[in-house]
Every structure is written in structure tokens, then in C-alpha cells.
Design an enzyme around this catalytic site. Sequence first.
Site, PDB file in Angstrom:
ATOM      1  N   CYS A  74       0.832  -1.214   0.000  1.00  0.00           N
ATOM      2  CA  CYS A  74       0.000   0.000   0.000  1.00  0.00           C
ATOM      3  C   CYS A  74       0.857   1.250   0.000  1.00  0.00           C
ATOM      4  O   CYS A  74       0.341   2.356  -0.148  1.00  0.00           O
ATOM      5  CB  CYS A  74      -0.943   0.004   1.188  1.00  0.00           C
ATOM      6  N   CYS A  88     -13.117   0.444   7.879  1.00  0.00           N
ATOM      7  CA  CYS A  88     -12.197  -0.012   6.829  1.00  0.00           C
ATOM      8  C   CYS A  88     -12.187   0.954   5.655  1.00  0.00           C
ATOM      9  O   CYS A  88     -13.206   1.540   5.307  1.00  0.00           O
ATOM     10  CB  CYS A  88     -12.644  -1.364   6.279  1.00  0.00           C
ATOM     11  N   SER A  89     -11.031   1.044   4.996  1.00  0.00           N
ATOM     12  CA  SER A  89     -10.995   1.705   3.702  1.00  0.00           C
ATOM     13  C   SER A  89     -11.653   0.760   2.708  1.00  0.00           C
ATOM     14  O   SER A  89     -11.678  -0.448   2.929  1.00  0.00           O
ATOM     15  CB  SER A  89      -9.552   2.000   3.297  1.00  0.00           C
ATOM     16  N   LYS A  97     -10.078   6.195   3.980  1.00  0.00           N
ATOM     17  CA  LYS A  97     -11.416   5.791   4.407  1.00  0.00           C
ATOM     18  C   LYS A  97     -12.508   6.283   3.471  1.00  0.00           C
ATOM     19  O   LYS A  97     -13.342   5.493   3.033  1.00  0.00           O
ATOM     20  CB  LYS A  97     -11.688   6.301   5.838  1.00  0.00           C
ATOM     21  N   HIS A 130      -9.136   3.929  -1.537  1.00  0.00           N
ATOM     22  CA  HIS A 130      -7.765   3.421  -1.413  1.00  0.00           C
ATOM     23  C   HIS A 130      -7.409   2.488  -2.569  1.00  0.00           C
ATOM     24  O   HIS A 130      -7.348   1.275  -2.408  1.00  0.00           O
ATOM     25  CB  HIS A 130      -7.634   2.709  -0.058  1.00  0.00           C
TER      26      HIS A 130
HETATM   27  C1  LIG Z   1     -14.676  -3.708   4.376  1.00  0.00           C
HETATM   28  C2  LIG Z   1     -14.878  -4.649   3.215  1.00  0.00           C
HETATM   29  C3  LIG Z   1     -14.616  -6.088   3.635  1.00  0.00           C
HETATM   30  C4  LIG Z   1     -16.331  -4.499   2.713  1.00  0.00           C
HETATM   31  O1  LIG Z   1     -16.520  -5.315   1.630  1.00  0.00           O
HETATM   32  P1  LIG Z   1     -17.938  -6.016   1.318  1.00  0.00           P
HETATM   33  O2  LIG Z   1     -18.578  -6.434   2.596  1.00  0.00           O
HETATM   34  O3  LIG Z   1     -17.675  -6.992   0.249  1.00  0.00           O
HETATM   35  O4  LIG Z   1     -18.757  -4.795   0.781  1.00  0.00           O
HETATM   36  P2  LIG Z   1     -19.506  -4.711  -0.645  1.00  0.00           P
HETATM   37  O5  LIG Z   1     -18.493  -4.450  -1.701  1.00  0.00           O
HETATM   38  O6  LIG Z   1     -20.406  -5.889  -0.779  1.00  0.00           O
HETATM   39  O7  LIG Z   1     -20.345  -3.397  -0.456  1.00  0.00           O
HETATM   40  C5  LIG Z   1     -21.570  -3.348   0.260  1.00  0.00           C
HETATM   41  C6  LIG Z   1     -21.939  -1.904   0.502  1.00  0.00           C
HETATM   42  O8  LIG Z   1     -21.037  -1.340   1.486  1.00  0.00           O
HETATM   43  C7  LIG Z   1     -20.355  -0.241   0.953  1.00  0.00           C
HETATM   44  N1  LIG Z   1     -18.983  -0.345   1.421  1.00  0.00           N
HETATM   45  C8  LIG Z   1     -18.079  -1.291   1.088  1.00  0.00           C
HETATM   46  N2  LIG Z   1     -16.921  -1.067   1.727  1.00  0.00           N
HETATM   47  C9  LIG Z   1     -17.116   0.031   2.473  1.00  0.00           C
HETATM   48  C10 LIG Z   1     -16.286   0.749   3.335  1.00  0.00           C
HETATM   49  N3  LIG Z   1     -15.015   0.364   3.557  1.00  0.00           N
HETATM   50  N4  LIG Z   1     -16.780   1.846   3.957  1.00  0.00           N
HETATM   51  C11 LIG Z   1     -18.046   2.236   3.725  1.00  0.00           C
HETATM   52  N5  LIG Z   1     -18.887   1.587   2.909  1.00  0.00           N
HETATM   53  C12 LIG Z   1     -18.431   0.500   2.291  1.00  0.00           C
HETATM   54  C13 LIG Z   1     -20.461  -0.371  -0.542  1.00  0.00           C
HETATM   55  O9  LIG Z   1     -20.406   0.889  -1.167  1.00  0.00           O
HETATM   56  C14 LIG Z   1     -21.794  -1.021  -0.714  1.00  0.00           C
HETATM   57  O10 LIG Z   1     -22.785  -0.046  -0.621  1.00  0.00           O
HETATM   58  P3  LIG Z   1     -24.153  -0.153  -1.511  1.00  0.00           P
HETATM   59  O11 LIG Z   1     -24.809  -1.425  -1.057  1.00  0.00           O
HETATM   60  O12 LIG Z   1     -24.858   1.088  -1.158  1.00  0.00           O
HETATM   61  O13 LIG Z   1     -23.671  -0.217  -2.930  1.00  0.00           O
HETATM   62  C15 LIG Z   1     -13.934  -4.279   2.040  1.00  0.00           C
HETATM   63  O14 LIG Z   1     -14.163  -2.955   1.682  1.00  0.00           O
HETATM   64  C16 LIG Z   1     -12.485  -4.455   2.407  1.00  0.00           C
HETATM   65  O15 LIG Z   1     -11.954  -5.557   2.341  1.00  0.00           O
HETATM   66  N6  LIG Z   1     -11.817  -3.362   2.785  1.00  0.00           N
HETATM   67  C17 LIG Z   1     -10.420  -3.414   3.216  1.00  0.00           C
HETATM   68  C18 LIG Z   1      -9.539  -3.162   2.054  1.00  0.00           C
HETATM   69  C19 LIG Z   1      -8.123  -3.408   2.440  1.00  0.00           C
HETATM   70  O16 LIG Z   1      -7.784  -4.346   3.144  1.00  0.00           O
HETATM   71  N7  LIG Z   1      -7.255  -2.541   1.943  1.00  0.00           N
HETATM   72  C20 LIG Z   1      -5.844  -2.665   2.186  1.00  0.00           C
HETATM   73  C21 LIG Z   1      -5.510  -2.020   3.459  1.00  0.00           C
HETATM   74  S1  LIG Z   1      -3.824  -2.202   3.903  1.00  0.00           S
END
Ligand SMILES: CC(C)(COP(=O)(O)OP(=O)(O)OC[C@H]1O[C@@H](n2cnc3c(N)ncnc32)[C@H](O)[C@@H]1OP(=O)(O)O)[C@@H](O)C(=O)NCCC(=O)NCCS
Lengths: 377, 133
Positions: free
Chosen positions: A75, A198-199, A320, A324
Site C-alpha cells: 500500500c 475499513c478503507s 477511508k 484506497h
Molecule cells: C470492508 C470490506 C470487507 C467491505 O466489503 P464487502 O462487505 O464486500 O462490501 P460490498 O463491496 O459488498 O459493499 C456493500 C456496501 O457497502 C459499501 N462499502 C463497502 N466497503 C465500504 C467501506 N469500507 N466503507 C463504507 N462503505 C463500504 C459499498 O459501497 C456497498 O454499498 P451499496 O450497497 O450502497 O452499494 C472491504 O471494503 C475491504 O476488504 N476493505 C479493506 C480493504 C483493504 O484491506 N485494503 C488494504 C488495506 S492495507
Amino acid sequence: MTKFGEDWKRGFRDLILEAGKKALEDSNLHGAEIDGLFAGTMAPGPLIGQEHAGALLADWMGLNPIASTRVEAACASGGVALRQGFMAVASGLHDCVVEGGVEKMTDVSGPDVVSALGGAGDQEWELFPGATFPAIYALAARRHMLDYGTTEEQMASVAVKNHLNGSKNKYAQFQSPITIETVMKSKMVASPLKVFDCSPVTDGAAALVLMPLDKARAHTDTPIEIAASAQASDTLALHDRKSLTELNATKVAAKKAYEMAKVGAKDIDIAEVHDCFTIAEVMAIEDLGFFKKGQGGPASEKGQTALNADISVNTSGGLKACGHPVGATGIKQAVEVTWQLRGQANGRQVDGAEIGLTHNVGGSGATAVVHIMKRVN
Amino acid sequence: MAENIAITWRRIPERYRLAGSQCMTCHAKFFPPRKLCPTCRRKGKIESCAFSGKGKIFSLSEVHSAPAGLELEIPYVLAIVQLAEGPKLTTQLVDCREKDVKVGAAVEVVFRRIRSDDPEGLLHYGYKFRLVK
Ligand SMILES: CC(C)(COP(=O)(O)OP(=O)(O)OC[C@H]1O[C@@H](n2cnc3c(N)ncnc32)[C@H](O)[C@@H]1OP(=O)(O)O)[C@@H](O)C(=O)NCCC(=O)NCCS
Ligand SMILES: [Zn+2]
């Protein structure tokens, strides 16, 4: 930079091309003047099946035959690419370098993204036994709560502040303000971290141009100086560190950067810090010296890091809310700080911002890179 | 990420028996085994060692969003365990939910299936930990 978000219509090449064009226009520059390209991108292999991104980018940006190098540091790929370009120009080997950062993350399924991002940690000894990236930061968060009394509400306040800043940024993935309740009631990902801690998963690209200051003055009335660039490393696996609640690489890089720029933490007006999870911002504002260890949570809750407060942290909305796209983040941070220092951050401008800092982390803290940027008068 | 047979075979001593290493110069112990002591570097003399499999929970989290291959396991408790001999490792805690366990609690190693690549693929075994009753 491009608008960050889920962008089904555009691929890797389209994203970086748009960001690159905008950077050249902003710098009043012709392609022929560019003699080097550094691009941060973490995982085009697993995400789009493409490696050799350096060559691809020079080709599609019409910049052949210049030297073009892809930089990978999870990252922190963007931040480390920025540092490579800075060193190339500072050394005199290059005169005009384009810095790009790009990640196309939504072409593969959710679990495949999680696995690709897992590559930022220790594949054999963290990921294989069942860790995910959110879980690794959750292990740090749990310890921070135990050792310093940090609460879930305090962490949530980081997300609330960053969503508010993101609502003022037309490039942000999320532009709606949220409340503490939104965060607390969101789905658990890895306790104590919930979805809104989470981002998100994001497509996007960012770019900027580096040249020696005297040359830059010929192109613009508002050049921004990179006053310091510093980088440090730590163990790949979180569990190999004595403390889970501080990032030593951040502390070391920050100390070197402050020395190089001859400023202290108190002199920083704005900071783009690596908030891949809310706990990461809490630790970052402590490790960068803005607040004492253990005070990051209370400081966030009291609003001390809000726009125009004691120190304005993540005015872009941070990872956030702005999103990202991993390789692009380090460059985007520098773009945001540039806009702030030039007074061009419409709707979220920090009054009289003179000195800004960017802080980009790879994995759970195995790489940290800090830049200090200044307005030149 | 799916692992092929060679990778899995190479890691059997660590995964099945917690085989580690120690630096005879500074007495640091390593899990997984390191072949270079980060403190003494070339002055360190590395020998193999074994761990007792006893330890304490250093931090923990309940995982609700699974990585590829562990979709059927959620929710599971993931922990950093500090072994009695010093090193820490990341592992799953078995037979419990988060509410049943606390940081600082005593745990011991158990031998379990970790994951399978796909219905026809390899089964991977290795260490997990459980609460000491
Ligand atoms: C948090 C996380 C698991 C959510 O994924 P998910 O449960 O598959 O979410 P989805 O893609 O199914 O999205 C569902 C809804 O939540 C929203 N959403 C997804 N991630 C979000 C977040 N981080 N913050 C706010 N809203 C979020 C989406 O926009 C979607 O909204 P909608 O239904 O209105 O369209 C995923 O964003 C993630 O893995 N984040 C971490 C990324 C990471 O590890 N980055 C590297 C860091 S070092
Ligand atoms: Zn040693």
C-alpha cells in the site's frame, strides 16, 4: 487524479492516462520534456493479470523511450515511487519526472481482492493461518484498546471526520457524511473493526510532476517544494514486533523527515496519513508526534484533527472516504497536500496552510514513507 | 492462495511440530525458524529448536469477512499467541467464540486441518491453539 471509486467503465490504462494528462496540463508541460517515469502499483498481477507495468505505462502514455519504472511496496507503492522520483531528480540524473500511482481493483471478486491485498502481509505465517488485512489491524486495535483504553467510538470518530472531509471532495469515493452510529451499527469485518472502520476497494489513479525547483519556477508561479523524503522498514509480520500498538517504521521515517526539513511535528499544518483502518489513523497521529502515545483516540473524538482544528488530518477524506486504490494512494496524498498548499482545495481549504506532510504505509507497517512539503514564496 | 505439494511439504516441520530455531550467540528464539539472526547477523550461530506448544493470548479478533478458501469457517477467532519460549505467532483458536476468551489466557497447540484448496485439492494441516482448561 481521477475520481476514485468503483469504475466499471474504465481499466488500468484509462485511469493512469487521465491522471497523467491532468498532471501535465497542470504543469504546463510537453511530453517531450519528460525524461523519467516512476509508477506505484501494488498488485496488477493478481488484480488484472498484468505485470511489467512500467513499460506498459510509458507505452500508453506516449512517453517511449524514456526510463520507466514500476515501484512496489504494497500500500506504500505510491509513496515509495514518489521517493524514488525525488531521489532521481535530486541526484541530477533526471530533470523532469512523472510520478504516477494506479490500481484497478474491481475487475476481480471480493475474496480475490482480499487475497491479493493479503500479499502485503506475511503470506506463509499470517495469511495462510487465516488472517486477512482487516484482521491484522484488528489485532493491533484490540491491543491498543487494552493498553491505552481506546474505545470503538473513538475509532469511529476517525471515520466520521474523514467522511465529512470526503463529502467536500469531488474526487472522493464516498461523499456522504456519516454518524458514529453508522459506524457502530455497520457489519463486523474483524472485531473490533466494522465495515465503516475499513478503507474500501477502489479504482483510481493519481499523478504529479517533479523537477528541480529553479526549473519548476519557469512552469508555475506556485511550485511546491519537497522538503524531506524518508523511508523505514520493520518486520513483515505484525506478530514479530515487540509492540502491536506503534509503527516503528513510521516513527523512524518521521524523525528523519523532520530533521531533513528542519521542522517539528508542531509545525505541520496539514497531514495526509495512512488510515487504511480507523485504528491506523489513531496510531499514525501518535507515531508522527502530533499527539502522545495513547492520546490518538481521545484527540480524534474531541475533534482536534478536524478541518482547521489543531492539525487538519486527511483533508481529502483519507483512505477511508476518498478511497484506497492501493498503488495510487501515496501519490494522491501528495496531490491533496499540493492543492492545500496552493490554496486550491475548494470547499475544504485549510486556512494559511504552509507546511504539509504525507504518510504512506505498506502492509501492517513493514514499510513507512514520510514526505514533508512546503509552499515556496 | 493455493499451495502446491512442494510448498506444503517444505513447511511440514514448522506446521506439524512447531519446529523453530535459536541463535546460540544472543539466545533469541525464532518461530518460524530464521536462518539469520537479525541482531547478530553473520556472528549469530543458528541451531534448530522445538517449542513446547504452550503460550498465552497476546491479542485476538473474531473474523467475519473471510479470505478465499475459509468462507465456511467464519466466524472464527484469530489470535496472536506468545509462546512460553518468547516468540509470537498468528493462529486460529479452536472450539470458542470471542466472548469465551480473553487476552492473557493460557492456550496450547492442537493439530488441525487448516484449509483445503478446493473440493478436489490438497488438504493442509497444521497448528491451531485452544484454551487450557
Ligand atoms: C470492508 C470490506 C470487507 C467491505 O466489503 P464487502 O462487505 O464486500 O462490501 P460490498 O463491496 O459488498 O459493499 C456493500 C456496501 O457497502 C459499501 N462499502 C463497502 N466497503 C465500504 C467501506 N469500507 N466503507 C463504507 N462503505 C463500504 C459499498 O459501497 C456497498 O454499498 P451499496 O450497497 O450502497 O452499494 C472491504 O471494503 C475491504 O476488504 N476493505 C479493506 C480493504 C483493504 O484491506 N485494503 C488494504 C488495506 S492495507
Ligand atoms: Zn543473535
